[in-house]
Motif scaffolding. Structure first.
Motif, short mmCIF file in Angstrom:
data_model
loop_
_atom_site.label_atom_id
_atom_site.label_comp_id
_atom_site.label_asym_id
_atom_site.label_seq_id
_atom_site.Cartn_x
_atom_site.Cartn_y
_atom_site.Cartn_z
N ILE A 1 0.78 -1.10 -0.14
CA ILE A 1 0.23 0.03 -0.09
C ILE A 1 0.83 1.29 0.04
O ILE A 1 1.59 1.40 0.92
CB ILE A 1 -1.08 -0.12 1.17
CG1 ILE A 1 -1.87 -0.98 1.14
CG2 ILE A 1 -1.71 1.15 1.23
CD1 ILE A 1 -2.61 -1.34 2.37
N TYR B 1 -1.26 -2.08 -4.49
CA TYR B 1 -2.57 -1.49 -4.69
C TYR B 1 -2.25 0.25 -4.56
O TYR B 1 -1.09 0.77 -4.28
CB TYR B 1 -3.17 -1.34 -2.95
CG TYR B 1 -4.03 -0.23 -2.62
CD1 TYR B 1 -5.56 -0.27 -3.18
CD2 TYR B 1 -3.73 0.90 -2.14
CE1 TYR B 1 -6.32 0.73 -2.91
CE2 TYR B 1 -4.56 1.88 -1.80
CZ TYR B 1 -5.91 1.93 -2.36
OH TYR B 1 -6.93 2.81 -2.10
N LEU C 1 -8.90 -1.62 -1.34
CA LEU C 1 -8.24 -2.03 -0.23
C LEU C 1 -8.70 -3.35 0.31
O LEU C 1 -8.27 -4.26 0.76
CB LEU C 1 -8.11 -1.14 0.80
CG LEU C 1 -7.23 0.13 0.99
CD1 LEU C 1 -7.43 1.04 1.96
CD2 LEU C 1 -5.73 -0.46 0.80
N ILE D 1 2.64 -1.50 4.51
CA ILE D 1 1.95 -0.16 4.52
C ILE D 1 2.88 1.16 4.46
O ILE D 1 3.71 1.20 5.61
CB ILE D 1 1.03 0.15 5.63
CG1 ILE D 1 -0.01 -1.16 5.59
CG2 ILE D 1 0.44 1.34 5.81
CD1 ILE D 1 -0.94 -1.31 6.65
N SER E 1 1.75 4.27 3.38
CA SER E 1 0.77 5.39 2.97
C SER E 1 0.85 6.74 3.93
O SER E 1 1.85 6.40 5.01
CB SER E 1 -0.49 4.90 3.02
OG SER E 1 -0.87 4.33 4.31
N PHE F 1 -3.35 7.46 7.55
CA PHE F 1 -4.20 6.26 7.03
C PHE F 1 -3.60 4.77 7.81
O PHE F 1 -4.11 3.90 7.32
CB PHE F 1 -3.73 6.27 5.50
CG PHE F 1 -4.47 7.26 4.79
CD1 PHE F 1 -5.38 8.08 5.44
CD2 PHE F 1 -3.79 7.57 3.50
CE1 PHE F 1 -5.71 9.31 4.64
CE2 PHE F 1 -4.22 8.70 2.82
CZ PHE F 1 -5.26 9.36 3.28
N GLU G 1 -6.37 2.68 9.96
CA GLU G 1 -7.38 2.09 9.16
C GLU G 1 -6.89 0.87 8.45
O GLU G 1 -7.74 -0.37 8.42
CB GLU G 1 -8.12 3.05 8.46
CG GLU G 1 -9.52 2.71 7.63
CD GLU G 1 -10.10 3.58 6.62
OE1 GLU G 1 -11.00 3.31 6.18
OE2 GLU G 1 -9.57 4.98 6.77
N GLN G 2 -5.81 1.20 7.61
CA GLN G 2 -5.29 0.17 6.79
C GLN G 2 -4.95 -1.05 7.20
O GLN G 2 -5.01 -2.29 7.00
CB GLN G 2 -4.40 0.69 5.77
CG GLN G 2 -5.11 1.69 4.82
CD GLN G 2 -4.13 2.68 3.99
OE1 GLN G 2 -2.81 2.41 4.41
NE2 GLN G 2 -4.43 3.54 3.14
N CYS H 1 4.49 -2.14 8.95
CA CYS H 1 3.91 -0.78 8.80
C CYS H 1 4.79 0.21 8.99
O CYS H 1 5.58 0.31 9.92
CB CYS H 1 2.58 -0.49 9.93
SG CYS H 1 2.10 1.25 9.74
#
Length: 327
Positions: free
Chosen positions: A7, A32, A55, A69, A71, A75, A78-79, A92
């Protein structure tokens, strides 16, 4: 093979993929992006067979084992929670979350769903930092930790011309402390745990984020000083000052060239050769946890991430930095 979905299609994701390619058990399976064009372009560049613009489709895919992740910070929660709720392991990017409450929510989701969850702080898993941990006793009782990372951001040029990019936008939980200060704070927490208290100061920009600042952290028998900036450079190294000597760390974000300067004038080089790109070591740790059936890293642990989130939030409060995510 651990099949990754990503992401974020920025330079950090590119560095992660390039580092992961050195691991036999790493496979980039899906990408993504909000647009099919960008997803296809990025996937094509790195040979990923799957693209997603949803997603939900990414996290529901049986062909994805883990999600990386990268992003914007706001964000992440939530992701990450969505991915873990569908049984995906999550790596992350730092900082983990906008605030302590979000970090705690992410950790709780990982524990509830029994997946590996790790904050992608590269520095604390690199050979240079592991050498620091192993040799820390040689400098005697530690009295001061200094973590300095000040790097003028190219995006600040646009800011000065009147354009506020993501790096200086509070909507995305950004700013100097979150982006660069974490590089000094996270290693401090890994080495010394939670401080008794902190005091923070910084320069608040008109956009609502901090451009630079400092954090003083008090421990029972030592203190720590964190300096960070995105609006000016510094070439000051980081240090761990003990009663018998000093460990000097030229670059706290990617520890290498580390050495001890002893009180008697002698020098001992601790540098461990980095045979791979800096992000290789965090990906190796993450994959190893999955393969061993363990749920968190001993170094980049849930506890270290939660304490770091607490410090970041407390420091922001003292500087008067409030994100939309805090409300």
């Amino acid at each position: 093979m651990i099949r990754f979905g990503t992401i974020g299609t920025n330079f950090i994701t590119k560095l992660m993929i390039e580092a992961g390619s050195h691991l036999e058990s790493f496979e980039l399976r899906g990408v993504y992006s909000r647009t099919e064009e960008r997803a296809g372009e990025f996937a094509g560049e790195y040979g990923a067979p799957l693209t997603f613009t949803s997603l939900e489709a990414l996290v529901q895919s049986d062909e994805i084992d883990a999600v990386y992740i990268a992003s914007p910070n706001s964000f992440h929660v939530e992701q990450a929670v969505l991915a873990m709720a569908h049984g995906k392991h999550v790596l992350c990017e730092k900082p983990l979350a906008s605030n302590e409450q979000e970090a705690a929510q992410m950790i709780a989701a990982a524990q509830q769903h029994g997946v590996v969850f790790m904050e992608a702080v590269k520095s604390t898993l690199m050979p240079g930092f592991l050498s620091i941990k192993e040799n820390l006793h040689k400098i005697g009782k530690v009295r001061r930790y200094v973590g300095s990372f000040c790097k003028y951001s190219s995006r600040y040029d646009s800011y000065r011309e009147g354009t506020v990019l993501n790096a200086f936008n509070p909507k995305f939980s950004n700013g100097s402390l979150m982006d660069l200060g974490v590089y000094g704070i996270y290693p401090m927490v890994v080495l010394f745990g939670s401080p008794q208290n902190i005091k923070a100061n910084g320069i608040r920009l008109e956009s609502g984020v901090d451009g630079e600042g400092s954090v003083l952290a008090a421990y029972e028998e030592m203190e720590a000083v964190i300096m960070h900036s995105k609006i000016n450079h510094s070439y000051t190294p980081s240090e761990i000052q003990g009663e018998e000597g000093v460990i000097i760390i030229p670059n706290i974000s990617e520890p290498s060239g580390v050495y001890i300067q002893y009180n008697d004038g002698t020098t001992e080089h601790l540098d461990e050769k980095n045979d791979f790109p800096p992000m290789y070591y965090e990906i190796k740790e993450f994959i190893s946890l999955i393969e061993k059936g363990e749920k968190q890293s001993d170094i980049n642990s849930h506890k270290s991430s939660l304490i770091t989130s607490q410090i970041l939030e407390q420091a922001r409060e003292q500087m008067g930095i409030v994100y939309p995510a805090d409300k």
